[in-house]
Design a protein around this motif. Structure first.
Motif, short mmCIF file in Angstrom:
data_model
loop_
_atom_site.label_atom_id
_atom_site.label_comp_id
_atom_site.label_asym_id
_atom_site.label_seq_id
_atom_site.Cartn_x
_atom_site.Cartn_y
_atom_site.Cartn_z
N CYS A 83 0.82 -1.22 0.00
CA CYS A 83 0.00 0.00 0.00
C CYS A 83 0.85 1.27 0.00
CB CYS A 83 -0.97 0.00 1.17
SG CYS A 83 -0.21 0.24 2.78
N ASN A 84 0.22 2.37 -0.37
CA ASN A 84 0.94 3.65 -0.45
C ASN A 84 0.83 4.42 0.87
OD1 ASN A 84 -1.63 4.85 -0.39
ND2 ASN A 84 -1.64 5.34 -2.56
N HIS A 85 1.41 5.61 0.88
CA HIS A 85 1.45 6.40 2.12
C HIS A 85 0.10 6.99 2.52
CE1 HIS A 85 2.07 9.47 -0.99
NE2 HIS A 85 1.63 10.34 -0.11
N TYR A 86 -0.90 6.93 1.67
CA TYR A 86 -2.26 7.34 2.06
C TYR A 86 -2.99 6.20 2.76
CZ TYR A 86 -1.49 10.94 -1.51
OH TYR A 86 -0.98 11.96 -2.26
N ASP A 130 4.95 4.91 -6.54
CA ASP A 130 3.60 4.93 -5.96
C ASP A 130 2.52 4.41 -6.92
OD1 ASP A 130 4.48 5.98 -3.55
OD2 ASP A 130 3.94 8.05 -4.04
N ALA A 131 2.77 4.55 -8.20
CA ALA A 131 1.78 4.13 -9.20
C ALA A 131 1.49 2.64 -9.12
CB ALA A 131 2.24 4.51 -10.59
N ALA A 132 2.42 1.87 -8.60
CA ALA A 132 2.25 0.41 -8.52
C ALA A 132 1.77 -0.04 -7.14
CB ALA A 132 3.55 -0.29 -8.87
N LEU A 133 1.39 0.90 -6.28
CA LEU A 133 0.97 0.56 -4.92
C LEU A 133 -0.55 0.66 -4.76
CD1 LEU A 133 3.76 2.38 -2.89
CD2 LEU A 133 3.62 -0.05 -3.48
N ILE A 134 -1.07 -0.06 -3.78
CA ILE A 134 -2.49 -0.06 -3.45
C ILE A 134 -2.85 1.24 -2.74
CG2 ILE A 134 -4.26 -1.14 -1.99
CD1 ILE A 134 -2.71 -3.77 -2.29
N CYS A 135 -4.00 1.81 -3.09
CA CYS A 135 -4.48 3.02 -2.44
C CYS A 135 -5.91 2.81 -1.95
CB CYS A 135 -4.43 4.20 -3.40
SG CYS A 135 -4.90 5.77 -2.62
N ARG A 136 -6.17 3.19 -0.70
CA ARG A 136 -7.51 3.03 -0.14
C ARG A 136 -8.49 4.04 -0.73
NH1 ARG A 136 -8.98 5.88 4.75
NH2 ARG A 136 -10.14 4.01 5.30
N GLU A 137 -7.99 5.10 -1.37
CA GLU A 137 -8.84 6.11 -1.99
C GLU A 137 -9.15 5.76 -3.45
OE1 GLU A 137 -10.16 8.38 -0.21
OE2 GLU A 137 -8.88 8.25 1.57
N HIS A 138 -8.66 4.64 -3.92
CA HIS A 138 -8.79 4.23 -5.32
C HIS A 138 -10.24 4.23 -5.77
CE1 HIS A 138 -9.08 1.39 -8.70
NE2 HIS A 138 -7.86 1.81 -8.99
N CYS A 158 -2.69 2.50 -7.75
CA CYS A 158 -2.75 3.93 -8.04
C CYS A 158 -2.88 4.20 -9.54
CB CYS A 158 -1.52 4.60 -7.46
SG CYS A 158 -1.37 6.36 -7.82
N ARG A 159 -2.08 3.50 -10.35
CA ARG A 159 -2.06 3.78 -11.79
C ARG A 159 -3.38 3.47 -12.49
NH1 ARG A 159 1.94 -0.72 -12.07
NH2 ARG A 159 0.69 -2.59 -12.36
N SER A 160 -4.25 2.70 -11.83
CA SER A 160 -5.54 2.37 -12.45
C SER A 160 -6.68 3.21 -11.88
CB SER A 160 -5.85 0.88 -12.27
OG SER A 160 -6.10 0.59 -10.91
N CYS A 161 -6.36 4.21 -11.08
CA CYS A 161 -7.36 5.05 -10.43
C CYS A 161 -7.79 6.20 -11.33
CB CYS A 161 -6.78 5.61 -9.12
SG CYS A 161 -7.90 6.68 -8.20
N ARG A 162 -9.03 6.59 -11.21
CA ARG A 162 -9.52 7.70 -12.02
C ARG A 162 -8.85 9.02 -11.64
NH1 ARG A 162 -13.88 11.09 -10.76
NH2 ARG A 162 -14.54 11.02 -8.58
#
Length: 189
Positions: free
Chosen positions: A44-47, A174-182, A148-152
């Motif tokens: 996951c990312n820093h968010y 960061d583009a390759a990490l999971i984001c909870r805001e995705h 992240c890279r697949s997020c709108r």
């Protein structure tokens, strides 16, 4: 009666994975939830590397996750770092010991070997399972926790990644990490 073949296959693969982890000598002191938390924090990312991010991702209660995080901290597998902007928030970071542990475990050997033996069909299966996951998440209206890279909100400004939601530049990794805001794009990236 509905055909349960897909469910049966996914359930059996999940069972084999749990058995493999349970029998692995490096995991004798680690509970399954603790391993799941470590695997999430590694991706996951820093968010998203907060206790709430772990709670939401695992779909468990705050109390259960809190106790698991305390155990991981006591085992020196994670450290808590106070947020620089919001002193009430903490971020969870893996220690070098945790990173070494996950590197030795992931992907599970039986799964990697099976996928390799499938050749091109293994790549197709991975793509189809990703598509299935996105469809289930959309229809069940659950957070996607996507890359992240697949997020709108993911953008490129001056050929560098940028989050349109937080209005912050991102590190290329960061583009390759999971984001909870995705949030899923209309057209998948």
């Amino acid at each position: 009666m509905t055909d349960t073949t897909l469910f049966d296959l996914l359930e059996r693969l999940s069972s084999l994975t749990r058995i493999w982890f349970r029998q692995h000598p490096l995991l004798t002191e680690l509970q399954p939830i603790q391993l799941s938390a470590l695997m999430y924090l590694a991706r996951c990312n820093h968010y998203s590397n907060t206790p709430l991010g772990v709670t939401d991702y695992l779909g468990l209660t705050k109390g259960t996750v809190s106790q698991s995080l305390k155990a991981l901290e006591a085992k020196a597998l994670i450290v808590k770092i106070q947020d620089a902007r919001d002193k009430r928030s903490v971020h969870l970071q893996l220690t070098d010991a945790a990173r070494r542990l996950l590197a030795a475990l992931l992907p599970p050997a039986f799964l990697a070997e099976g996928e390799a033996r499938m050749g091109e069909r293994g790549t197709q299966l991975e793509m189809l399972l990703g598509e299935l996951l996105r469809e289930v998440q959309r229809s069940a209206d659950v957070p996607s926790f996507g890359l992240c890279r697949s997020c709108r909100f993911h953008q490129q400004i001056d050929n560098k990644p940028f989050c349109g939601l937080t209005k912050e530049p991102l590190a290329p990794a960061d583009a390759a990490l999971i984001c909870r805001e995705h949030q899923t794009c209309e057209v998948d990236v």
